[in-house]
Design an enzyme around this catalytic site. Structure first.
Site, PDB file in Angstrom:
ATOM      1  N   GLN A 115      41.278  39.075  29.759  1.00  0.00           N
ATOM      2  CA  GLN A 115      40.065  38.337  29.401  1.00  0.00           C
ATOM      3  C   GLN A 115      38.907  39.289  29.177  1.00  0.00           C
ATOM      4  OE1 GLN A 115      39.172  34.949  31.907  1.00  0.00           O
ATOM      5  NE2 GLN A 115      36.994  35.319  31.798  1.00  0.00           N
ATOM      6  N   GLY A 116      38.376  39.355  27.963  1.00  0.00           N
ATOM      7  CA  GLY A 116      37.271  40.242  27.625  1.00  0.00           C
ATOM      8  C   GLY A 116      35.945  39.516  27.626  1.00  0.00           C
ATOM      9  N   TYR A 117      35.419  39.258  28.820  1.00  0.00           N
ATOM     10  CA  TYR A 117      34.135  38.555  28.955  1.00  0.00           C
ATOM     11  C   TYR A 117      33.044  39.488  29.488  1.00  0.00           C
ATOM     12  CZ  TYR A 117      35.568  33.664  28.128  1.00  0.00           C
ATOM     13  OH  TYR A 117      35.973  32.478  27.574  1.00  0.00           O
ATOM     14  N   SER A 118      33.178  39.913  30.754  1.00  0.00           N
ATOM     15  CA  SER A 118      32.111  40.651  31.432  1.00  0.00           C
ATOM     16  C   SER A 118      31.834  41.991  30.763  1.00  0.00           C
ATOM     17  CB  SER A 118      32.476  40.886  32.898  1.00  0.00           C
ATOM     18  OG  SER A 118      32.588  39.676  33.590  1.00  0.00           O
ATOM     19  N   SER A 150      40.746  42.195  34.304  1.00  0.00           N
ATOM     20  CA  SER A 150      41.958  42.151  35.119  1.00  0.00           C
ATOM     21  C   SER A 150      43.203  42.376  34.266  1.00  0.00           C
ATOM     22  CB  SER A 150      42.073  40.799  35.831  1.00  0.00           C
ATOM     23  OG  SER A 150      40.969  40.576  36.667  1.00  0.00           O
ATOM     24  N   GLU A 234      39.686  27.572  34.774  1.00  0.00           N
ATOM     25  CA  GLU A 234      39.949  28.616  35.769  1.00  0.00           C
ATOM     26  C   GLU A 234      40.293  28.050  37.134  1.00  0.00           C
ATOM     27  OE1 GLU A 234      38.135  32.991  35.759  1.00  0.00           O
ATOM     28  OE2 GLU A 234      36.641  31.456  35.444  1.00  0.00           O
ATOM     29  N   SER A 359      29.668  35.119  39.977  1.00  0.00           N
ATOM     30  CA  SER A 359      29.119  35.382  41.305  1.00  0.00           C
ATOM     31  C   SER A 359      28.609  34.094  41.956  1.00  0.00           C
ATOM     32  CB  SER A 359      27.971  36.394  41.208  1.00  0.00           C
ATOM     33  OG  SER A 359      26.865  35.809  40.536  1.00  0.00           O
TER      34      SER A 359
END
Length: 382
Positions: A115-118, A150, A234, A359
């Protein structure tokens, strides 16, 4: 209330247990294990239709499978990102061509996803994405960096949230791209060493990486609702499986407290009872919100509940062992990686629980704005 399992559900449980007992072996390579699950049709139980190599299952049967899996000696999954995040997103927003191309390899355990988010400086603030995707012929050229990705070191593909409109701000002008990871010289993966000594997370650098036009999900510039939809997937059945693991961890800590005599301390006893009661509360919440019928704040409530609980459990694991908690299972060596036992790993790794996956601060903001209707938090321009 707990689920009432029918005879059909119990038959399904028996089938799952027999298969797991016969096939689950600790230490099996992750990709080998994913393919074994795929051959038996155990990937994609929650998808709304079969036809991609998966078997379908009711919601209660998905719970049964998740719980039996957690109780077995099966290896950790590496295909869950494709199965539980990408696949439902494609079902909801993808074209028929995208579903036909990507769902069968996920169901077979042949293609793994990350997953390429953050991004650096915008970890939980997805609207602060700076990774850019520029149109180039029949595709896009992607430049930028993702972080805390991850299993990127094992993945074949990455779904990337990127800015396709350079003049856009915040959540506007973003696109959801499906990007092959096998692009030497254009994609670099750097593992991030954690306090535990392991490297499950990675930095990913895109330097002109290519993504095809037909691999944009939801349309160019409409990536934000797709990305938000994915985050809703999720949580869910997997939360119940996670809680089976929590039960085992708590039971182990109780045994240690009894063996060390720490249980005689009234403060320790109170903490143990509180952990047990909160875990039961989390299970009730997870069962109540299965199926997505509990409103937009339910996933955030679930994340707040389990992340803080698990972090406190790690602290309790150290407390009941006293000074012995500081001593590793093996003598330290300056030339070899240090070793941790299960409780030490729990304590160190759980420090990240309240950060990754959104978070605690972000979850509280979501609840405040989307559930309580409080004024939106002011955001700076990108």
């Amino acid at each position: 209330m707990d689920f009432g399992f029918s005879q059909e559900d119990e038959d399904f449980r028996a089938e799952a247990r027999v298969w797991l007992d016969a096939n689950a072996r600790p230490g099996t390579p992750r990709r080998t294990w994913e393919r074994a699950l795929g051959r038996a049709g155990w990937i994609g139980l929650g998808w709304p239709a079969s036809g991609y190599g998966n078997r379908t299952a009711t919601l209660t049967q998905q719970v049964v499978w998740a719980e039996e899996y957690a109780r077995s000696s099966a290896p950790p999954r590496s295909g869950h990102i494709g199965e539980n995040l990408l696949a439902p997103t494609l079902v909801a927003h993808g074209t028929e061509e995208q579903k036909s191309r990507f769902l069968p390899p996920v169901a077979a355990g042949e293609e793994l996803w990350c997953q390429g988010y953050s991004e650096p400086g915008a970890g939980s603030d997805l609207a602060g994405v700076r990774t850019a995707a520029v149109r180039d012929g029949n595709g896009y050229r992607i430049s930028g960096q993702k972080i805390w990705t991850s299993l990127a070191h094992e993945a074949d593909w990455c779904f990337v949230l990127a800015r396709t409109d350079p003049d856009s701000r915040r959540h506007h002008g973003l696109s959801f791209l499906l990007v092959p990871m096998d692009q030497p010289g254009r994609i670099e993966v750097r593992p991030i060493r954690q306090m535990t000594g392991t490297s499950d997370f990675n930095e990913v650098f895109f330097d002109g990486a290519h993504a095809r036009v037909e691999h944009v999900v939801g349309g160019e510039g409409r990536g934000w609702p797709v990305a938000m939809s994915l985050l809703g997937f999720e949580r869910g059945v997997s939360t119940l499986a996670q809680q089976i693991g929590f039960v085992e961890e708590l039971a182990g800590i109780v045994r240690v407290a009894v063996n060390t005599g720490a249980v005689r301390d009234p403060v320790v006893r109170e903490r143990l009872v509180r952990q047990w009661a909160e875990l039961r509360t989390m299970r009730r919440h997870a069962l109540r919100t299965l199926g997505g019928s509990a409103g937009p704040g339910a996933p955030s409530v679930a994340k707040l509940l389990w992340a803080g609980w698990h972090q406190r459990l790690g602290e309790l694991a150290m407390q009941v062992r006293g000074a012995a908690a500081t001593v590793g299972p093996e003598d330290w060596s300056p030339v070899a990686p240090y070793r941790l036992d299960a409780d030490q790993h729990l304590f160190l790794f759980s420090r990240a629980d309240t950060v990754y996956g959104g978070s605690d601060q972000v979850q509280r903001t979501i609840i405040a704005e989307r559930v309580l209707g409080l004024p939106r938090e002011p955001k700076g321009a990108v």
